[in-house]
Design a protein around this motif. Sequence first.
Motif, PDB file in Angstrom:
ATOM      1  N   GLN A  29       0.805  -1.215   0.000  1.00 55.56           N
ATOM      2  CA  GLN A  29       0.000   0.000   0.000  1.00 55.56           C
ATOM      3  C   GLN A  29       0.845   1.277   0.000  1.00 55.56           C
ATOM      4  OE1 GLN A  29      -3.210  -0.248  -0.425  1.00 55.56           O
ATOM      5  NE2 GLN A  29      -3.147  -2.483  -0.270  1.00 55.56           N
ATOM      6  N   GLN A  30       2.166   1.131   0.205  1.00 53.10           N
ATOM      7  CA  GLN A  30       3.045   2.296   0.309  1.00 53.10           C
ATOM      8  C   GLN A  30       2.544   3.254   1.394  1.00 53.10           C
ATOM      9  OE1 GLN A  30       6.107   3.160  -1.672  1.00 53.10           O
ATOM     10  NE2 GLN A  30       5.909   0.951  -1.542  1.00 53.10           N
ATOM     11  N   SER A  31       2.154   2.646   2.539  1.00 45.78           N
ATOM     12  CA  SER A  31       1.553   3.433   3.602  1.00 45.78           C
ATOM     13  C   SER A  31       2.146   3.073   4.955  1.00 45.78           C
ATOM     14  CB  SER A  31       0.043   3.210   3.633  1.00 45.78           C
ATOM     15  OG  SER A  31      -0.257   1.861   3.990  1.00 45.78           O
ATOM     16  N   VAL A  32       1.832   3.904   5.944  1.00 44.43           N
ATOM     17  CA  VAL A  32       2.210   3.666   7.333  1.00 44.43           C
ATOM     18  C   VAL A  32       0.928   3.554   8.153  1.00 44.43           C
ATOM     19  CG1 VAL A  32       3.435   4.564   9.336  1.00 44.43           C
ATOM     20  CG2 VAL A  32       4.320   5.018   7.031  1.00 44.43           C
ATOM     21  N   SER A  33       0.845   2.550   9.019  1.00 48.19           N
ATOM     22  CA  SER A  33      -0.359   2.377   9.822  1.00 48.19           C
ATOM     23  C   SER A  33       0.008   1.724  11.147  1.00 48.19           C
ATOM     24  CB  SER A  33      -1.393   1.533   9.068  1.00 48.19           C
ATOM     25  OG  SER A  33      -0.871   0.243   8.783  1.00 48.19           O
ATOM     26  N   GLY A  34      -1.008   1.358  11.938  1.00 50.03           N
ATOM     27  CA  GLY A  34      -0.777   0.694  13.217  1.00 50.03           C
ATOM     28  C   GLY A  34      -0.993   1.626  14.404  1.00 50.03           C
ATOM     29  N   HIS A  35      -0.726   1.113  15.617  1.00 48.38           N
ATOM     30  CA  HIS A  35      -0.999   1.855  16.848  1.00 48.38           C
ATOM     31  C   HIS A  35      -0.162   3.124  16.965  1.00 48.38           C
ATOM     32  CE1 HIS A  35      -3.746  -1.032  18.507  1.00 48.38           C
ATOM     33  NE2 HIS A  35      -2.897  -2.019  18.305  1.00 48.38           N
ATOM     34  N   LEU A  36       1.074   3.092  16.509  1.00 51.18           N
ATOM     35  CA  LEU A  36       1.905   4.295  16.588  1.00 51.18           C
ATOM     36  C   LEU A  36       1.322   5.428  15.741  1.00 51.18           C
ATOM     37  CD1 LEU A  36       5.504   2.775  16.436  1.00 51.18           C
ATOM     38  CD2 LEU A  36       4.375   3.812  18.415  1.00 51.18           C
ATOM     39  N   ALA A  37       0.828   5.068  14.556  1.00 53.73           N
ATOM     40  CA  ALA A  37       0.220   6.069  13.678  1.00 53.73           C
ATOM     41  C   ALA A  37      -1.041   6.647  14.322  1.00 53.73           C
ATOM     42  CB  ALA A  37      -0.109   5.449  12.321  1.00 53.73           C
ATOM     43  N   LEU A  38      -1.862   5.785  14.918  1.00 53.12           N
ATOM     44  CA  LEU A  38      -3.081   6.249  15.578  1.00 53.12           C
ATOM     45  C   LEU A  38      -2.757   7.143  16.778  1.00 53.12           C
ATOM     46  CD1 LEU A  38      -5.250   3.004  15.459  1.00 53.12           C
ATOM     47  CD2 LEU A  38      -5.692   5.149  14.241  1.00 53.12           C
ATOM     48  N   ASP A  39      -1.736   6.763  17.538  1.00 56.89           N
ATOM     49  CA  ASP A  39      -1.326   7.595  18.679  1.00 56.89           C
ATOM     50  C   ASP A  39      -0.905   8.986  18.216  1.00 56.89           C
ATOM     51  OD1 ASP A  39      -1.842   5.511  20.381  1.00 56.89           O
ATOM     52  OD2 ASP A  39       0.258   4.901  20.600  1.00 56.89           O
ATOM     53  N   MET A  40      -0.200   9.032  17.099  1.00 57.17           N
ATOM     54  CA  MET A  40       0.265  10.318  16.570  1.00 57.17           C
ATOM     55  C   MET A  40      -0.914  11.168  16.090  1.00 57.17           C
ATOM     56  SD  MET A  40       3.585  10.527  14.085  1.00 57.17           S
ATOM     57  CE  MET A  40       4.166  12.163  13.661  1.00 57.17           C
ATOM     58  N   LEU A  41      -1.877  10.526  15.460  1.00 60.01           N
ATOM     59  CA  LEU A  41      -3.046  11.242  14.956  1.00 60.01           C
ATOM     60  C   LEU A  41      -3.811  11.941  16.068  1.00 60.01           C
ATOM     61  CD1 LEU A  41      -4.662   8.903  12.263  1.00 60.01           C
ATOM     62  CD2 LEU A  41      -3.885  11.259  11.945  1.00 60.01           C
ATOM     63  N   ALA A  42      -3.760  11.364  17.265  1.00 58.29           N
ATOM     64  CA  ALA A  42      -4.498  11.935  18.392  1.00 58.29           C
ATOM     65  C   ALA A  42      -4.035  13.335  18.750  1.00 58.29           C
ATOM     66  CB  ALA A  42      -4.375  11.020  19.609  1.00 58.29           C
ATOM     67  N   HIS A  43      -2.888  13.754  18.232  1.00 58.63           N
ATOM     68  CA  HIS A  43      -2.336  15.079  18.551  1.00 58.63           C
ATOM     69  C   HIS A  43      -2.766  16.150  17.549  1.00 58.63           C
ATOM     70  CE1 HIS A  43       0.316  13.576  21.731  1.00 58.63           C
ATOM     71  NE2 HIS A  43       0.584  12.556  20.935  1.00 58.63           N
ATOM     72  N   PHE A  44      -3.488  15.769  16.489  1.00 53.45           N
ATOM     73  CA  PHE A  44      -3.783  16.709  15.408  1.00 53.45           C
ATOM     74  C   PHE A  44      -5.277  16.874  15.168  1.00 53.45           C
ATOM     75  CE2 PHE A  44       0.276  14.603  13.959  1.00 53.45           C
ATOM     76  CZ  PHE A  44       1.099  15.665  14.287  1.00 53.45           C
ATOM     77  N   TYR A  45      -5.622  18.061  14.663  1.00 53.14           N
ATOM     78  CA  TYR A  45      -6.933  18.319  14.050  1.00 53.14           C
ATOM     79  C   TYR A  45      -6.668  18.880  12.654  1.00 53.14           C
ATOM     80  CZ  TYR A  45      -9.030  17.780  18.663  1.00 53.14           C
ATOM     81  OH  TYR A  45      -9.436  17.280  19.878  1.00 53.14           O
TER      82      TYR A  45
ATOM     83  N   VAL B  84      -8.717   1.788   9.262  1.00 48.61           N
ATOM     84  CA  VAL B  84      -8.698   2.259  10.655  1.00 48.61           C
ATOM     85  C   VAL B  84      -8.149   3.684  10.726  1.00 48.61           C
ATOM     86  CG1 VAL B  84      -7.642   1.901  12.911  1.00 48.61           C
ATOM     87  CG2 VAL B  84      -8.544  -0.055  11.641  1.00 48.61           C
ATOM     88  N   ILE B  85      -7.084   3.932   9.977  1.00 47.51           N
ATOM     89  CA  ILE B  85      -6.511   5.285   9.934  1.00 47.51           C
ATOM     90  C   ILE B  85      -7.531   6.272   9.363  1.00 47.51           C
ATOM     91  CG2 ILE B  85      -4.723   6.733   8.892  1.00 47.51           C
ATOM     92  CD1 ILE B  85      -3.591   4.931  11.018  1.00 47.51           C
ATOM     93  N   SER B  86      -8.215   5.885   8.295  1.00 49.77           N
ATOM     94  CA  SER B  86      -9.201   6.777   7.672  1.00 49.77           C
ATOM     95  C   SER B  86     -10.308   7.142   8.650  1.00 49.77           C
ATOM     96  CB  SER B  86      -9.806   6.111   6.427  1.00 49.77           C
ATOM     97  OG  SER B  86      -8.833   5.947   5.416  1.00 49.77           O
ATOM     98  N   ARG B  87     -10.790   6.183   9.428  1.00 49.22           N
ATOM     99  CA  ARG B  87     -11.834   6.483  10.402  1.00 49.22           C
ATOM    100  C   ARG B  87     -11.348   7.495  11.444  1.00 49.22           C
ATOM    101  NH1 ARG B  87     -13.273   1.024   9.540  1.00 49.22           N
ATOM    102  NH2 ARG B  87     -11.920   0.240  11.192  1.00 49.22           N
ATOM    103  N   ALA B  88     -10.111   7.333  11.893  1.00 46.99           N
ATOM    104  CA  ALA B  88      -9.561   8.269  12.869  1.00 46.99           C
ATOM    105  C   ALA B  88      -9.422   9.672  12.279  1.00 46.99           C
ATOM    106  CB  ALA B  88      -8.209   7.770  13.366  1.00 46.99           C
ATOM    107  N   ILE B  89      -8.991   9.745  11.033  1.00 43.61           N
ATOM    108  CA  ILE B  89      -8.831  11.039  10.362  1.00 43.61           C
ATOM    109  C   ILE B  89     -10.174  11.757  10.272  1.00 43.61           C
ATOM    110  CG2 ILE B  89      -8.296  12.149   8.161  1.00 43.61           C
ATOM    111  CD1 ILE B  89      -6.381   9.663   7.716  1.00 43.61           C
ATOM    112  N   ILE B  90     -11.191  11.038   9.832  1.00 41.84           N
ATOM    113  CA  ILE B  90     -12.515  11.635   9.634  1.00 41.84           C
ATOM    114  C   ILE B  90     -13.055  12.223  10.939  1.00 41.84           C
ATOM    115  CG2 ILE B  90     -14.929  11.024   9.159  1.00 41.84           C
ATOM    116  CD1 ILE B  90     -13.759   9.096   6.979  1.00 41.84           C
ATOM    117  N   SER B  91     -12.779  11.562  12.040  1.00 39.09           N
ATOM    118  CA  SER B  91     -13.277  12.036  13.342  1.00 39.09           C
ATOM    119  C   SER B  91     -12.592  13.315  13.800  1.00 39.09           C
ATOM    120  CB  SER B  91     -13.101  10.938  14.396  1.00 39.09           C
ATOM    121  OG  SER B  91     -11.733  10.765  14.729  1.00 39.09           O
TER     122      SER B  91
END
Length: 271
Positions: free
Chosen positions: A156-172, A198-205
């Motif tokens: 997919q040429q992408s980065v995902s997983g718990h570390l990515a989700l943790d990082m997303l929590a810091h941004f809007y 999973v990443i897409s759902r977090a982004i949308i929120s």
Amino acid sequence: MSLLSEERKQYILERLDGVGKVRVVQLAEQLQVSNETIRRDLALLEEEKRLRRVYGGAVKVQYETGEPPYQQRQVLHYEAKQKIGRCAVSLIEDGNTIYMDTGTTIHELAQALKGRRRITVITNSLTVASLLRESLSQGLFSGRIIILGGEISPDQQSVSGHLALDMLAHFYFDKAFISVGGISILTGISDYDMNDSVISRAIISRAKEVIVLADYSKMGIQAFCHITTMEHIDVIVCDQPYPASWGQELELKGITWIDANGMDHGSRNMR
């Protein structure tokens, strides 16, 4: 409603674009022909690779063994993706904080990003980050690029997983640009990769505005992983007008449809 063969086939394809699946009995009743006539129409359309027959009807053609790797997807519907990317750039304003996900259509958006100032781009796409780095170094836009950390998916040429989700929590985000595997007016947007979904759902929120980029082949498709319902989408940028049966639902849900062919940024839900 009594139609000629070609008119019936066009009606069937339009129904597939709208809902992704058709049934022989219902089509026969709607078109006032026999079940056998509809079966012949479906068989002809399957020979043309425009649908896939299933028990009792047919579904829209989609990937049966999972989505191809990123490099293969880049050449599929390439001209449509270019148009969508060039059109979607006009939605980015100076000073925006935006998210770009991993889709090949998003790559075309990144390719077209020029002339914007003081923007922040967050992404989990390796190819988008690399492309934007080159553009930034050439002065094609100004701002900064943030790439999420986590596990790399070569396919997919992408980065995902718990570390990515943790990082997303810091941004809007002011705007989130999402590329999808399928759009159904009934069930919403979906994709083929679980981790990226999973990443897409977090982004949308975490986005003020959610903008979906999708060529017309994605209409009526339900991919493997559900992302979200249509109520959470603000804008859809496509290379064609919306399916005829979608108009009322788009208006009810307040979704703006932008036809990239016409570069039309007019009133909501208009072609």
